[in-house]
Design a protein around this motif. Structure first.
Motif, PDB file in Angstrom:
ATOM      1  N   ALA A  74       0.818  -1.214   0.000  1.00 40.40           N
ATOM      2  CA  ALA A  74       0.000   0.000   0.000  1.00 40.40           C
ATOM      3  C   ALA A  74       0.854   1.269   0.000  1.00 40.40           C
ATOM      4  CB  ALA A  74      -0.943  -0.017   1.201  1.00 40.40           C
ATOM      5  N   GLY A  75       1.936   1.286   0.788  1.00 34.15           N
ATOM      6  CA  GLY A  75       2.750   2.495   0.892  1.00 34.15           C
ATOM      7  C   GLY A  75       4.152   2.374   0.357  1.00 34.15           C
ATOM      8  N   HIS A  76       4.533   1.189  -0.090  1.00 38.56           N
ATOM      9  CA  HIS A  76       5.889   1.032  -0.605  1.00 38.56           C
ATOM     10  C   HIS A  76       5.965  -0.146  -1.570  1.00 38.56           C
ATOM     11  CE1 HIS A  76       6.150  -2.171   2.439  1.00 38.56           C
ATOM     12  NE2 HIS A  76       7.217  -2.607   1.782  1.00 38.56           N
ATOM     13  N   TRP A  77       7.056  -0.198  -2.334  1.00 38.30           N
ATOM     14  CA  TRP A  77       7.362  -1.318  -3.222  1.00 38.30           C
ATOM     15  C   TRP A  77       8.664  -1.956  -2.774  1.00 38.30           C
ATOM     16  CZ3 TRP A  77       6.758   0.551  -9.001  1.00 38.30           C
ATOM     17  CH2 TRP A  77       5.445   1.004  -9.207  1.00 38.30           C
ATOM     18  N   GLU A  78       8.782  -3.267  -2.995  1.00 35.70           N
ATOM     19  CA  GLU A  78      10.033  -3.979  -2.801  1.00 35.70           C
ATOM     20  C   GLU A  78      10.335  -4.774  -4.068  1.00 35.70           C
ATOM     21  OE1 GLU A  78       9.965  -6.378   0.703  1.00 35.70           O
ATOM     22  OE2 GLU A  78       9.523  -4.687   2.038  1.00 35.70           O
ATOM     23  N   SER A  79      11.544  -4.600  -4.600  1.00 33.58           N
ATOM     24  CA  SER A  79      11.934  -5.291  -5.826  1.00 33.58           C
ATOM     25  C   SER A  79      13.264  -5.999  -5.634  1.00 33.58           C
ATOM     26  CB  SER A  79      12.055  -4.300  -6.991  1.00 33.58           C
ATOM     27  OG  SER A  79      10.812  -3.688  -7.282  1.00 33.58           O
ATOM     28  N   VAL A  80      13.348  -7.211  -6.146  1.00 28.07           N
ATOM     29  CA  VAL A  80      14.594  -7.967  -6.173  1.00 28.07           C
ATOM     30  C   VAL A  80      14.949  -8.207  -7.637  1.00 28.07           C
ATOM     31  CG1 VAL A  80      15.774 -10.104  -5.562  1.00 28.07           C
ATOM     32  CG2 VAL A  80      14.138  -9.080  -3.960  1.00 28.07           C
ATOM     33  N   LYS A  81      16.117  -7.728  -8.031  1.00 25.13           N
ATOM     34  CA  LYS A  81      16.549  -7.830  -9.425  1.00 25.13           C
ATOM     35  C   LYS A  81      17.709  -8.814  -9.527  1.00 25.13           C
ATOM     36  CE  LYS A  81      17.928  -4.920 -13.341  1.00 25.13           C
ATOM     37  NZ  LYS A  81      18.055  -3.507 -13.791  1.00 25.13           N
ATOM     38  N   SER A  82      17.559  -9.802 -10.396  1.00 20.23           N
ATOM     39  CA  SER A  82      18.607 -10.778 -10.656  1.00 20.23           C
ATOM     40  C   SER A  82      19.162 -10.530 -12.052  1.00 20.23           C
ATOM     41  CB  SER A  82      18.057 -12.202 -10.547  1.00 20.23           C
ATOM     42  OG  SER A  82      17.539 -12.437  -9.257  1.00 20.23           O
ATOM     43  N   LEU A  83      20.479 -10.456 -12.143  1.00 18.78           N
ATOM     44  CA  LEU A  83      21.154 -10.066 -13.388  1.00 18.78           C
ATOM     45  C   LEU A  83      22.152 -11.141 -13.780  1.00 18.78           C
ATOM     46  CD1 LEU A  83      22.625  -6.536 -14.033  1.00 18.78           C
ATOM     47  CD2 LEU A  83      24.088  -8.539 -14.218  1.00 18.78           C
ATOM     48  N   ARG A  84      22.185 -11.459 -15.082  1.00 17.78           N
ATOM     49  CA  ARG A  84      23.076 -12.516 -15.578  1.00 17.78           C
ATOM     50  C   ARG A  84      23.740 -12.067 -16.879  1.00 17.78           C
ATOM     51  NH1 ARG A  84      18.443 -13.675 -13.979  1.00 17.78           N
ATOM     52  NH2 ARG A  84      17.513 -13.549 -16.060  1.00 17.78           N
ATOM     53  N   ARG A  85      25.053 -12.087 -16.911  1.00 13.77           N
ATOM     54  CA  ARG A  85      25.800 -11.771 -18.133  1.00 13.77           C
ATOM     55  C   ARG A  85      26.233 -13.071 -18.798  1.00 13.77           C
ATOM     56  NH1 ARG A  85      27.575  -7.379 -14.723  1.00 13.77           N
ATOM     57  NH2 ARG A  85      27.081  -5.379 -15.734  1.00 13.77           N
ATOM     58  N   ARG A  86      25.807 -13.273 -20.046  1.00  9.44           N
ATOM     59  CA  ARG A  86      26.050 -14.541 -20.743  1.00  9.44           C
ATOM     60  C   ARG A  86      27.110 -14.448 -21.843  1.00  9.44           C
ATOM     61  NH1 ARG A  86      21.883 -18.198 -19.652  1.00  9.44           N
ATOM     62  NH2 ARG A  86      20.041 -17.293 -18.643  1.00  9.44           N
ATOM     63  N   HIS A  87      27.528 -13.246 -22.189  1.00  9.13           N
ATOM     64  CA  HIS A  87      28.473 -13.098 -23.304  1.00  9.13           C
ATOM     65  C   HIS A  87      29.770 -13.838 -22.982  1.00  9.13           C
ATOM     66  CE1 HIS A  87      31.009 -11.309 -26.360  1.00  9.13           C
ATOM     67  NE2 HIS A  87      29.948 -10.713 -26.897  1.00  9.13           N
ATOM     68  N   PRO A  88      30.250 -14.692 -23.907  1.00 10.63           N
ATOM     69  CA  PRO A  88      31.481 -15.459 -23.626  1.00 10.63           C
ATOM     70  C   PRO A  88      32.703 -14.572 -23.468  1.00 10.63           C
ATOM     71  CG  PRO A  88      30.805 -15.717 -25.920  1.00 10.63           C
ATOM     72  CD  PRO A  88      29.673 -15.031 -25.211  1.00 10.63           C
ATOM     73  N   GLY A  89      32.658 -13.343 -23.982  1.00 11.94           N
ATOM     74  CA  GLY A  89      33.791 -12.442 -23.849  1.00 11.94           C
ATOM     75  C   GLY A  89      33.803 -11.644 -22.572  1.00 11.94           C
ATOM     76  N   TYR A  90      32.795 -11.810 -21.726  1.00 11.84           N
ATOM     77  CA  TYR A  90      32.770 -11.067 -20.466  1.00 11.84           C
ATOM     78  C   TYR A  90      33.866 -11.593 -19.544  1.00 11.84           C
ATOM     79  CZ  TYR A  90      31.240  -9.231 -16.005  1.00 11.84           C
ATOM     80  OH  TYR A  90      31.204  -8.596 -14.791  1.00 11.84           O
ATOM     81  N   ASP A  91      34.674 -10.675 -18.994  1.00 11.36           N
ATOM     82  CA  ASP A  91      35.857 -11.082 -18.224  1.00 11.36           C
ATOM     83  C   ASP A  91      35.688 -10.911 -16.712  1.00 11.36           C
ATOM     84  OD1 ASP A  91      35.849  -8.361 -17.961  1.00 11.36           O
ATOM     85  OD2 ASP A  91      37.777  -8.018 -18.947  1.00 11.36           O
ATOM     86  N   GLU A  92      34.461 -10.679 -16.257  1.00  7.26           N
ATOM     87  CA  GLU A  92      34.140 -10.520 -14.828  1.00  7.26           C
ATOM     88  C   GLU A  92      34.795  -9.290 -14.219  1.00  7.26           C
ATOM     89  OE1 GLU A  92      34.130 -13.915 -12.319  1.00  7.26           O
ATOM     90  OE2 GLU A  92      33.170 -15.209 -13.806  1.00  7.26           O
TER      91      GLU A  92
END
Length: 205
Positions: A74-92
């Motif tokens: 009623a007075g607020h929102w709560e969000s949980v966002k999960s993120l995934r990088r799949r590109h094989p060239g991603y080097d962390e």
């Protein structure tokens, strides 16, 4: 790799650190907690860009898939966002391939200009925001807890909820004052609860 891009990767690493180092922000509760007024799930993809020489340059290695579990009370929102990088060239260099972030937005009643304000507590820092009474277009600004030597000092998140089309468009900018440096452009599709009249076929899975 240019020095400019190398510095950007360092900034993205700082961003990822903010998102992961405060992973204990999700509220603890021994039971299921209060029932939200509405629960929505958004599934989408973000595309990353770097501002270089006055031109936005794509850096697809940093693109990501994401889901957002959005619980509206009623007075607020709560969000949980999960993120995934799949590109094989991603080097962390921007952190783990998989990350989780938490956001809580406490809303005020609409003011005389029909503007709804919000106070934000998140794993990316504290901030403020504003939207319309129908929650269709929103802007949020977050102040991260990062080194004063970092070349940006806040995030600006702009959202457009197209409920009738079941879509969400969002832009996340890393800013130094009013100067953008890195931005992620996100597009997501709404998945709302429904029942199946029969078992889904393999083609629809």
């Amino acid at each position: 790799m240019t020095l400019r891009i190398s510095m950007t990767l360092l900034v993205l690493l700082t961003l990822a650190g903010c998102g992961s180092s405060r992973g204990g922000m999700v509220p603890l509760d021994v039971g299921p907690g209060p029932e939200p007024v509405l629960t929505l799930v958004w599934v989408g993809r973000g595309e990353a860009e770097l501002l270089e020489g006055g031109t936005w340059k794509r850096i697809p290695e940093f693109d990501y898939d994401f889901t957002v579990e959005q619980r509206r009370y009623a007075g607020h929102w709560e969000s949980v966002k999960s993120l995934r990088r799949r590109h094989p060239g991603y080097d962390e260099s921007a952190g783990p391939r998989e990350q989780t972030m938490f956001f809580r937005l406490d809303y005020t009643a609409p003011d005389s200009q029909r503007r709804v304000s919000s106070a934000i507590h998140s794993s990316l820092g504290k901030g403020t925001g504003h939207t319309d009474p129908d929650f269709r277009e929103a802007v949020m600004e977050l102040r991260p807890d990062i080194s004063r030597f970092a070349p940006f000092n806040r995030y600006r998140i702009s959202q457009v909820y197209a409920y009738e089309r079941g879509t969400l468009e969002e832009t996340v900018e890393l800013l130094d004052g009013e100067t953008p440096w890195v931005r992620n452009t996100e597009k997501a599709t709404l998945y709302a609860p429904h029942q199946f009249t029969a078992a889904p076929t393999s083609a629809s899975r």
